[in-house]
Every structure is written in C-alpha cells, then in structure tokens.
Design a protein around this motif. Structure first.
Motif, mmCIF file in Angstrom:
data_model
loop_
_atom_site.group_PDB
_atom_site.id
_atom_site.type_symbol
_atom_site.label_atom_id
_atom_site.label_comp_id
_atom_site.label_asym_id
_atom_site.label_seq_id
_atom_site.Cartn_x
_atom_site.Cartn_y
_atom_site.Cartn_z
ATOM 1 N N MET A 1 -19.586 18.103 140.931
ATOM 2 C CA MET A 1 -20.579 17.030 141.074
ATOM 3 C C MET A 1 -21.376 16.933 139.782
ATOM 4 O O MET A 1 -21.875 17.912 139.265
ATOM 5 C CB MET A 1 -21.516 17.340 142.236
ATOM 6 C CG MET A 1 -22.514 16.231 142.511
ATOM 7 S SD MET A 1 -23.537 16.584 143.954
ATOM 8 C CE MET A 1 -22.297 16.560 145.217
ATOM 9 N N SER A 2 -21.454 15.743 139.249
ATOM 10 C CA SER A 2 -22.140 15.579 137.968
ATOM 11 C C SER A 2 -23.597 15.261 138.157
ATOM 12 O O SER A 2 -24.002 14.670 139.153
ATOM 13 C CB SER A 2 -21.480 14.438 137.180
ATOM 14 O OG SER A 2 -21.577 13.245 137.901
ATOM 15 N N ARG A 3 -24.411 15.672 137.182
ATOM 16 C CA ARG A 3 -25.826 15.348 137.207
ATOM 17 C C ARG A 3 -26.024 13.899 136.799
ATOM 18 O O ARG A 3 -25.209 13.326 136.078
ATOM 19 C CB ARG A 3 -26.585 16.250 136.224
ATOM 20 C CG ARG A 3 -26.615 17.709 136.660
ATOM 21 C CD ARG A 3 -27.256 18.539 135.574
ATOM 22 N NE ARG A 3 -27.268 19.941 135.944
ATOM 23 C CZ ARG A 3 -28.269 20.550 136.525
ATOM 24 N NH1 ARG A 3 -29.352 19.874 136.812
ATOM 25 N NH2 ARG A 3 -28.205 21.835 136.833
ATOM 26 N N PRO A 4 -27.115 13.238 137.228
ATOM 27 C CA PRO A 4 -27.370 11.880 136.809
ATOM 28 C C PRO A 4 -27.572 11.821 135.312
ATOM 29 O O PRO A 4 -28.206 12.688 134.720
ATOM 30 C CB PRO A 4 -28.677 11.502 137.551
ATOM 31 C CG PRO A 4 -29.307 12.804 137.869
ATOM 32 C CD PRO A 4 -28.211 13.787 138.050
ATOM 33 N N ARG A 5 -27.019 10.806 134.687
ATOM 34 C CA ARG A 5 -27.102 10.686 133.240
ATOM 35 C C ARG A 5 -28.416 10.026 132.846
ATOM 36 O O ARG A 5 -28.484 8.846 132.519
ATOM 37 C CB ARG A 5 -25.912 9.878 132.719
ATOM 38 C CG ARG A 5 -24.576 10.576 133.000
ATOM 39 C CD ARG A 5 -23.420 9.727 132.519
ATOM 40 N NE ARG A 5 -22.149 10.377 132.815
ATOM 41 C CZ ARG A 5 -20.967 9.837 132.569
ATOM 42 N NH1 ARG A 5 -20.902 8.631 132.024
ATOM 43 N NH2 ARG A 5 -19.861 10.480 132.858
ATOM 44 N N LYS A 6 -29.464 10.800 132.899
ATOM 45 C CA LYS A 6 -30.791 10.304 132.607
ATOM 46 C C LYS A 6 -31.408 11.144 131.515
ATOM 47 O O LYS A 6 -31.203 12.345 131.435
ATOM 48 C CB LYS A 6 -31.693 10.363 133.851
ATOM 49 C CG LYS A 6 -31.163 9.563 135.033
ATOM 50 C CD LYS A 6 -31.181 8.073 134.774
ATOM 51 C CE LYS A 6 -30.768 7.302 136.018
ATOM 52 N NZ LYS A 6 -30.735 5.863 135.799
ATOM 53 N N PRO B 1 -21.944 22.049 153.099
ATOM 54 C CA PRO B 1 -21.609 21.800 151.704
ATOM 55 C C PRO B 1 -20.155 22.047 151.353
ATOM 56 O O PRO B 1 -19.706 21.668 150.287
ATOM 57 C CB PRO B 1 -22.517 22.787 150.957
ATOM 58 C CG PRO B 1 -22.728 23.904 151.918
ATOM 59 C CD PRO B 1 -22.768 23.267 153.270
ATOM 60 N N GLU B 2 -19.366 22.635 152.248
ATOM 61 C CA GLU B 2 -18.010 23.029 151.890
ATOM 62 C C GLU B 2 -17.119 21.875 151.438
ATOM 63 O O GLU B 2 -16.459 21.973 150.405
ATOM 64 C CB GLU B 2 -17.356 23.756 153.077
ATOM 65 C CG GLU B 2 -15.973 24.298 152.776
ATOM 66 C CD GLU B 2 -15.987 25.293 151.634
ATOM 67 O OE1 GLU B 2 -14.967 25.395 150.922
ATOM 68 O OE2 GLU B 2 -17.015 25.975 151.445
ATOM 69 N N PRO B 3 -17.090 20.715 152.147
ATOM 70 C CA PRO B 3 -16.173 19.650 151.725
ATOM 71 C C PRO B 3 -16.491 19.095 150.342
ATOM 72 O O PRO B 3 -15.617 18.558 149.689
ATOM 73 C CB PRO B 3 -16.373 18.565 152.811
ATOM 74 C CG PRO B 3 -16.908 19.315 153.985
ATOM 75 C CD PRO B 3 -17.757 20.400 153.395
ATOM 76 N N ARG C 1 -16.300 14.588 144.104
ATOM 77 C CA ARG C 1 -14.872 14.492 144.376
ATOM 78 C C ARG C 1 -14.541 15.370 145.576
ATOM 79 O O ARG C 1 -14.918 16.540 145.624
ATOM 80 C CB ARG C 1 -14.061 14.928 143.158
ATOM 81 C CG ARG C 1 -12.558 14.638 143.276
ATOM 82 C CD ARG C 1 -11.821 15.103 142.028
ATOM 83 N NE ARG C 1 -12.261 14.385 140.853
ATOM 84 C CZ ARG C 1 -11.800 13.188 140.475
ATOM 85 N NH1 ARG C 1 -10.897 12.583 141.221
ATOM 86 N NH2 ARG C 1 -12.243 12.619 139.386
ATOM 87 N N ARG C 2 -13.851 14.809 146.557
ATOM 88 C CA ARG C 2 -13.479 15.576 147.734
ATOM 89 C C ARG C 2 -12.317 16.505 147.391
ATOM 90 O O ARG C 2 -11.287 16.062 146.864
ATOM 91 C CB ARG C 2 -13.096 14.637 148.884
ATOM 92 C CG ARG C 2 -12.911 15.342 150.207
ATOM 93 C CD ARG C 2 -12.942 14.379 151.371
ATOM 94 N NE ARG C 2 -11.866 13.394 151.315
ATOM 95 C CZ ARG C 2 -11.733 12.386 152.180
ATOM 96 N NH1 ARG C 2 -12.628 12.233 153.148
ATOM 97 N NH2 ARG C 2 -10.733 11.542 152.072
ATOM 98 N N LEU C 3 -12.485 17.775 147.680
ATOM 99 C CA LEU C 3 -11.502 18.771 147.279
ATOM 100 C C LEU C 3 -10.155 18.587 147.969
ATOM 101 O O LEU C 3 -9.107 18.839 147.378
ATOM 102 C CB LEU C 3 -12.036 20.177 147.571
ATOM 103 C CG LEU C 3 -13.186 20.670 146.684
ATOM 104 C CD1 LEU C 3 -13.642 22.045 147.149
ATOM 105 C CD2 LEU C 3 -12.771 20.720 145.232
ATOM 106 N N SER C 4 -10.174 18.147 149.215
ATOM 107 C CA SER C 4 -8.933 18.087 149.989
ATOM 108 C C SER C 4 -7.922 17.097 149.437
ATOM 109 O O SER C 4 -6.722 17.323 149.503
ATOM 110 C CB SER C 4 -9.245 17.749 151.453
ATOM 111 O OG SER C 4 -9.882 16.479 151.546
ATOM 112 N N LEU D 1 -16.161 10.019 145.315
ATOM 113 C CA LEU D 1 -17.245 9.548 146.166
ATOM 114 C C LEU D 1 -18.505 9.339 145.340
ATOM 115 O O LEU D 1 -18.618 9.826 144.218
ATOM 116 C CB LEU D 1 -17.568 10.573 147.267
ATOM 117 C CG LEU D 1 -16.435 11.238 148.027
ATOM 118 C CD1 LEU D 1 -17.012 12.285 148.969
ATOM 119 C CD2 LEU D 1 -15.654 10.200 148.803
ATOM 120 N N VAL D 2 -19.439 8.632 145.933
ATOM 121 C CA VAL D 2 -20.813 8.647 145.440
ATOM 122 C C VAL D 2 -21.703 9.039 146.608
ATOM 123 O O VAL D 2 -21.484 8.618 147.744
ATOM 124 C CB VAL D 2 -21.269 7.287 144.854
ATOM 125 C CG1 VAL D 2 -20.557 7.003 143.560
ATOM 126 C CG2 VAL D 2 -21.059 6.153 145.845
#
Length: 300
Positions: free
Chosen positions: A1-6, A124-126, A139-142, A147-148
């Motif tokens: 998961m990426s941090r917001p680009r701020k 938090p697992e998915p 991004r869903r691991l499965s 996603l957002v």
C-alpha cells in the motif's frame, strides 16, 4: 500500500469539539479585532477609499481564516468548500474566493493515524501487503486486483454539527457575514449535505447504483465497490486509471475528442438531473478522470 503523494502531512486531526472550537474562536476573535481596528481608522478616508480598503481587509481576513480552517482538516475543510460552491448569494465575493483555495488544500494525515482506522474496522489480512478522508492505493494479494481505499479521518463524522456551528460563529465574529433567516436556512442545507458527505455506506450504495445505470454506456466507467472491505468509515473500490481533466495529456487531445468528452459530461449531467432526479457528485472536475486510447488498460 502506497502512501499519499503529498508534500506536507500532519500527525493528527484535532477531533475534540472543545479543541476545534477553541482554535476557531481564537482565529475569529483575532480577525474580529483586526476588522474593528480597521473600521476605527478608516472614517477619515473618502467613500471610494473606504470601500477599497474594506474590500482589501475582507480579502485579508478571509485568507487568514481559510488558513486556520485548512489546518483543522476534516469536516471543516469540506464545509468551507461547500460554502465556496453554494454560498455566493450569502457570502461576500472576497470570502468565497478565499474559500475556493480550500479545494487545493494538500496536507495529508500521516499513515500511522489512517492505519488505525483500517485495523479497527477491517481484518487487515486481505490487504496487508498492499478533498473527510484520504485515498490510498492497494493490491489484493489473492489475485493482484488494484484497489483504492477511501479512509475517513478519525472523528470527522462526529464533528460535523459542532464544526458547522463553529465555522458560522467564526464568520460572524470576524464580521465577514451578517446572520439572518435566509442565511440560517442555508446553513441547515449545508448541514444536511455534510451529514450525507460523511455517510460512507450511502456513498458506496450510490456508487453501485450509478455503476448499474451506466453499465451499458461504453463512454463512462464507474468503479466497482468491494463490499467485503467497505465499512462505515472505509470505501473499497476498484482502481480506475485515467488523467485529470486539466492534465497536459487531456489538453493535447484533438479538439474533436475534447468536444466528445464535453458532450458526454453534459449528457451525464442532464440524465442525472432530468431522468434519475439524482446528481452523484459535486460540480468539481477533480472527481473525474479521462482515459486516452492506446494507453495500457484503455480501449476507448
């Protein structure tokens, strides 16, 4: 998961009613004192000079207060944005101009504070690896689905009423608006809109309803809500790529293509207004993205 680009972040939001009211009361009293001082020293000027100085002072007052509101974030910022959009008949031009700058308010909440909402409301697992709130890509691991996650700032939904009352009082103390029956009625409309804004379950249901309505229109793509990851304070939906309306890539498109985009936007608005009796977003082109033919993931 990426941090917001701020470029700028804040560590926490002042969520307590007393704390937020105190901040706005201080700002309002300071601004009101400045306005009173200005009025006391302007009486010797000509009428034209007084009017120009009044407008200049209003503009300075409004910019100062908008800076204070921006630091509080949450519903205060959204209230200011709504007042800018719908308050032209009740607020001085200088005030609405300053409030419009809240649309570019860029400070984000640090990840550790947003992460707590995820941990409190989702398993938090998915998703473990992967303008009220902020949006993070995941991004869903499965299966790798992008996603957002729109995550509401902690305590924002509980602060709507007290924030709106405090903003109205701030405008009054700062002598930027005169209270009257019409203004009070308008404030109640803003209050109703704000409660809808923080109702993420309502927003998710509306998104799905519009996705179904527009499923057969190849010009328009509406994200799909993933209910298994959505809660009262989180909306999970598919990530849909695209360029902002004001981007260089969109401005470089042929005029014929840009005209098609304009027609599609107008048709959508008129269908919402006259056919469905429901408008799905506020009049801000920041809510839309444009796909360009030939780019990855785009076929139109």
């Amino acid at each position: 998961m990426s941090r917001p680009r701020k470029a700028k972040t804040v560590s926490r939001i002042r969520t307590g009613s007393f704390e937020r009211r105190l901040s706005m009361t201080r700002a309002g009293l300071y601004a009101g004192t400045r306005m009173a001082s200005h009025m006391a020293t302007s009486w010797l000027s000509s009428s034209e000079q007084r009017e120009q100085r009044r407008r200049d002072m209003l503009s300075k007052q409004a910019r100062f207060l908008v800076e204070e509101l921006g630091q509080l974030k949450g519903s205060v910022v959204k209230i200011g944005q709504m007042m800018a959009l719908y308050g032209e008949h009740f607020l001085p031009e200088e005030v609405t101009e300053a409030l419009h700058t809240l649309e570019d308010q860029t400070s984000a909440l640090e990840w550790k504070s947003v992460e707590k909402v995820l941990k409190d409301e989702l398993d938090p697992e998915p998703i473990g690896a992967a303008s009220l709130g902020q949006v993070h890509r995941a991004r869903r691991l499965s299966d790798g689905l992008e996603l957002v996650l729109k995550i509401q700032y902690p305590g924002v939904d509980r602060a709507v009423d007290s924030d709106l009352d405090a903003v109205a009082q701030l405008l009054k103390v700062a002598r930027l608006v005169s209270f009257g029956p019409e203004f009070r009625d308008w404030l109640e409309e803003v209050r109703d809109m704000m409660h809808r804004e923080v109702d993420y379950k309502l927003e998710a249901s509306t998104t799905e309803r519009f996705r179904e309505r527009l499923a057969d229109d190849p010009r328009l793509v509406v994200p799909r809500v993933l209910w298994e990851y959505s809660t009262a304070h989180i909306i999970a939906q598919t990530y849909e790529h695209g360029h902002s309306v004001s981007s260089e890539a969109v401005r470089a498109l042929p005029v014929e293509r840009r005209s098609e985009l304009g027609r599609a936007a107008l048709e959508l608005f008129f269908r919402e207004l006259f056919d469905w009796g429901e408008i799905q977003t506020d009049p801000n082109f920041g809510n839309y993205r444009i796909r360009i033919a030939g780019e990855a993931g785009s076929d139109t």
